[in-house]
Design a protein around this motif. Structure first.
Motif, PDB file in Angstrom:
ATOM      1  N   ALA A 270       2.788  -3.070  -6.397  1.00  0.00           N
ATOM      2  CA  ALA A 270       2.329  -1.317  -5.504  1.00  0.00           C
ATOM      3  C   ALA A 270       0.760  -1.218  -5.571  1.00  0.00           C
ATOM      4  O   ALA A 270       0.570  -0.606  -6.625  1.00  0.00           O
ATOM      5  CB  ALA A 270       3.332  -0.478  -6.009  1.00  0.00           C
ATOM      6  N   VAL A 271       0.398  -0.127  -4.830  1.00  0.00           N
ATOM      7  CA  VAL A 271      -1.248  -0.181  -5.106  1.00  0.00           C
ATOM      8  C   VAL A 271      -1.568   1.268  -4.354  1.00  0.00           C
ATOM      9  O   VAL A 271      -0.883   1.474  -2.898  1.00  0.00           O
ATOM     10  CB  VAL A 271      -2.469  -0.896  -4.377  1.00  0.00           C
ATOM     11  CG1 VAL A 271      -3.483  -0.197  -4.655  1.00  0.00           C
ATOM     12  CG2 VAL A 271      -1.864  -2.450  -5.159  1.00  0.00           C
ATOM     13  N   ASN A 272      -2.077   2.473  -4.821  1.00  0.00           N
ATOM     14  CA  ASN A 272      -2.102   3.847  -4.581  1.00  0.00           C
ATOM     15  C   ASN A 272      -3.569   3.789  -4.385  1.00  0.00           C
ATOM     16  O   ASN A 272      -4.288   3.758  -5.169  1.00  0.00           O
ATOM     17  CB  ASN A 272      -1.401   4.436  -4.464  1.00  0.00           C
ATOM     18  CG  ASN A 272      -1.797   6.205  -4.290  1.00  0.00           C
ATOM     19  OD1 ASN A 272      -2.183   7.030  -5.076  1.00  0.00           O
ATOM     20  ND2 ASN A 272      -1.536   6.698  -3.171  1.00  0.00           N
TER      21      ASN A 272
ATOM     22  N   CYS B  32       1.126  -1.319   0.130  1.00  0.00           N
ATOM     23  CA  CYS B  32       0.495  -0.298  -0.405  1.00  0.00           C
ATOM     24  C   CYS B  32       1.862   0.706  -0.200  1.00  0.00           C
ATOM     25  O   CYS B  32       1.703   1.324   0.804  1.00  0.00           O
ATOM     26  CB  CYS B  32      -0.828  -0.055   1.278  1.00  0.00           C
ATOM     27  SG  CYS B  32      -2.013  -1.769   1.150  1.00  0.00           S
ATOM     28  N   LEU B  33       0.678   1.744  -0.598  1.00  0.00           N
ATOM     29  CA  LEU B  33       2.147   3.276  -0.768  1.00  0.00           C
ATOM     30  C   LEU B  33       1.230   4.376  -1.200  1.00  0.00           C
ATOM     31  O   LEU B  33      -0.211   4.023  -1.495  1.00  0.00           O
ATOM     32  CB  LEU B  33       2.746   3.015  -2.568  1.00  0.00           C
ATOM     33  CG  LEU B  33       3.352   4.067  -2.869  1.00  0.00           C
ATOM     34  CD1 LEU B  33       4.613   3.540  -1.635  1.00  0.00           C
ATOM     35  CD2 LEU B  33       4.334   4.231  -4.509  1.00  0.00           C
TER      36      LEU B  33
ATOM     37  N   ARG C  61     -10.737   3.805   3.371  1.00  0.00           N
ATOM     38  CA  ARG C  61      -8.949   3.435   2.973  1.00  0.00           C
ATOM     39  C   ARG C  61      -8.955   1.911   2.491  1.00  0.00           C
ATOM     40  O   ARG C  61      -8.475   1.210   2.219  1.00  0.00           O
ATOM     41  CB  ARG C  61      -8.142   4.453   3.639  1.00  0.00           C
ATOM     42  CG  ARG C  61      -7.318   3.755   2.671  1.00  0.00           C
ATOM     43  CD  ARG C  61      -5.701   5.247   2.912  1.00  0.00           C
ATOM     44  NE  ARG C  61      -5.386   4.752   4.333  1.00  0.00           N
ATOM     45  CZ  ARG C  61      -5.716   6.464   4.951  1.00  0.00           C
ATOM     46  NH1 ARG C  61      -6.015   7.034   5.107  1.00  0.00           N
ATOM     47  NH2 ARG C  61      -5.147   5.468   6.499  1.00  0.00           N
ATOM     48  N   ARG C  62      -8.975   1.376   4.411  1.00  0.00           N
ATOM     49  CA  ARG C  62      -9.069   0.130   4.395  1.00  0.00           C
ATOM     50  C   ARG C  62      -9.816  -0.656   3.308  1.00  0.00           C
ATOM     51  O   ARG C  62      -9.494  -1.822   3.177  1.00  0.00           O
ATOM     52  CB  ARG C  62      -8.866   0.071   6.397  1.00  0.00           C
ATOM     53  CG  ARG C  62      -8.778  -1.814   6.441  1.00  0.00           C
ATOM     54  CD  ARG C  62      -8.687  -1.698   7.920  1.00  0.00           C
ATOM     55  NE  ARG C  62      -9.967  -1.098   8.902  1.00  0.00           N
ATOM     56  CZ  ARG C  62      -9.552   0.155   9.312  1.00  0.00           C
ATOM     57  NH1 ARG C  62      -8.388   0.158   9.233  1.00  0.00           N
ATOM     58  NH2 ARG C  62     -10.860   0.411  10.464  1.00  0.00           N
ATOM     59  N   GLY C  63     -11.261   0.005   3.649  1.00  0.00           N
ATOM     60  CA  GLY C  63     -12.105  -0.647   3.225  1.00  0.00           C
ATOM     61  C   GLY C  63     -11.706  -1.214   1.338  1.00  0.00           C
ATOM     62  O   GLY C  63     -11.962  -2.279   0.655  1.00  0.00           O
ATOM     63  N   ALA C  64     -11.662   0.181   1.055  1.00  0.00           N
ATOM     64  CA  ALA C  64     -11.028   0.062  -0.476  1.00  0.00           C
ATOM     65  C   ALA C  64     -10.249  -1.068  -0.881  1.00  0.00           C
ATOM     66  O   ALA C  64      -9.795  -1.524  -1.982  1.00  0.00           O
ATOM     67  CB  ALA C  64     -11.198   1.253  -0.818  1.00  0.00           C
ATOM     68  N   LEU C  65      -9.009  -0.797  -0.020  1.00  0.00           N
ATOM     69  CA  LEU C  65      -7.398  -1.343  -0.467  1.00  0.00           C
ATOM     70  C   LEU C  65      -7.705  -3.296   0.179  1.00  0.00           C
ATOM     71  O   LEU C  65      -7.173  -3.819  -0.753  1.00  0.00           O
ATOM     72  CB  LEU C  65      -6.624  -0.725   0.565  1.00  0.00           C
ATOM     73  CG  LEU C  65      -5.802   0.349   0.939  1.00  0.00           C
ATOM     74  CD1 LEU C  65      -5.457   0.745   1.681  1.00  0.00           C
ATOM     75  CD2 LEU C  65      -5.421   0.310  -0.788  1.00  0.00           C
TER      76      LEU C  65
END
Length: 313
Positions: free
Chosen positions: A79-81, A50-51, A134-138
């Motif tokens: 890498a996922v932003n 998570c970037l 943010r956590r839910g989306a990732l």
């Protein structure tokens, strides 16, 4: 008084390179040790890094890429932003950087900024809701694309800060574990920087010249509880250098019998002298008398008419 080392940029070029190389080696060692100690990465893992665009996640990605070259197991890194659609967010920075280093990446777009701004009153802390969204989306993206590990950039100081945050404001002894299973049981989250000092990350980010993207969503909220804790720990570290490291080591040396949680240690069984049920708190508070125990009567030998000893009370 704790006197910090001068920034790498202030050193002469030869010494600057030498110190930067030492720092890189130290970070690789600390991250590698954390991975081994907690079994963070295994053969065949697909790791989603998570970037955010901050110093911590840049450092995590950079060190993991270095370690992967000589790792004893084979694993992939993506890498996922999460682009939260904050006003003025420089959307081009991360894609350009990630393409320049040749790493697989994905930019996930979700307008969490508007949600947080609409729901949270002006002046109130946005971090909690922002973090959950943010956590839910990732997590959702990781599940959809089959990632086996989710790597977050929290470092040693974050772990200590969270422990004291929970202690002072939430009345519980808990923190940020280096490895955890998500509440729904679907995701394994790892924190490879768990042994790394924040000061070292700052120096490393400076030496590497990462294109840092500041968070403007909540950066102006000065009265956050976490900032209070961070300020307190910084003062402690200034007065007694090495104190944060000592506290960080303590998080890995828990003694349940020296605390007060009967769920972790069987205090009821400690020193028990019998099998009878113990009175509960209600009985103690109500002052209910215990049931009288049978009185043992003393027996004395006497002699009967036949001259034989018999027992009588």
């Amino acid at each position: 008084m704790n006197i910090s080392a001068p920034p790498l940029s202030d050193l002469p070029a030869p010494r600057r390179k030498h110190e930067a190389d030492k720092l890189a080696k130290r970070l690789r060692h600390q991250v590698g040790k954390a991975i081994a100690d907690f079994g963070m990465i295994e053969d065949g893992d697909r790791v989603m890094v998570c970037l955010s665009g901050g110093k911590d996640s840049y450092t995590m990605l950079d060190v993991l890429l270095q370690l992967r070259k000589k790792a004893p197991v084979d694993f992939s890194i993506t890498a996922v932003n999460l682009d939260q659609k904050q006003p003025g967010f420089p959307e081009h920075v991360l894609p350009e950087y990630l393409r320049s280093i040749g790493v697989d990446f994905h930019i996930l777009e979700q307008d969490t900024y508007s949600v947080v701004s609409r729901v949270i009153p002006e002046g109130k802390t946005m971090c909690s809701l922002c973090s959950r969204l943010r956590r839910g989306a990732l997590y959702g993206y990781a599940e959809q694309h089959g990632f086996t590990k989710i790597a977050l950039g929290h470092h040693r100081d974050d772990l200590v800060n969270t422990f004291f945050l929970n202690l002072f404001f939430h009345a519980k002894l808990s923190g940020m574990p280096p490895k955890l299973l998500s509440d729904d049981g679907k995701h394994v989250v790892i924190r490879p920087l768990a042994y790394v000092r924040e000061d070292d990350i700052e120096a490393y980010a400076e030496a590497k010249g990462f294109p840092i993207i500041p968070c403007n969503l909540c950066g102006s909220q000065e009265n956050l509880q976490r900032k209070q804790v961070k300020k307190m720990l910084a003062q402690w570290e200034n007065e007694t250098p090495g104190r944060i490291e000592t506290m960080a080591r303590a998080l890995g040396d828990i003694r349940p019998s020296q605390l007060s949680d009967p769920k972790l240690f069987d205090f009821l069984a400690l020193g028990r002298r019998g099998d009878a049920a113990l009175p509960d708190a209600h009985a103690w508070l109500a002052g209910a008398p215990a049931a009288p125990e049978p009185v043992a009567m003393a027996l004395h030998p006497v002699r009967n008419h036949d001259g034989l000893d018999i027992l009588k009370s």
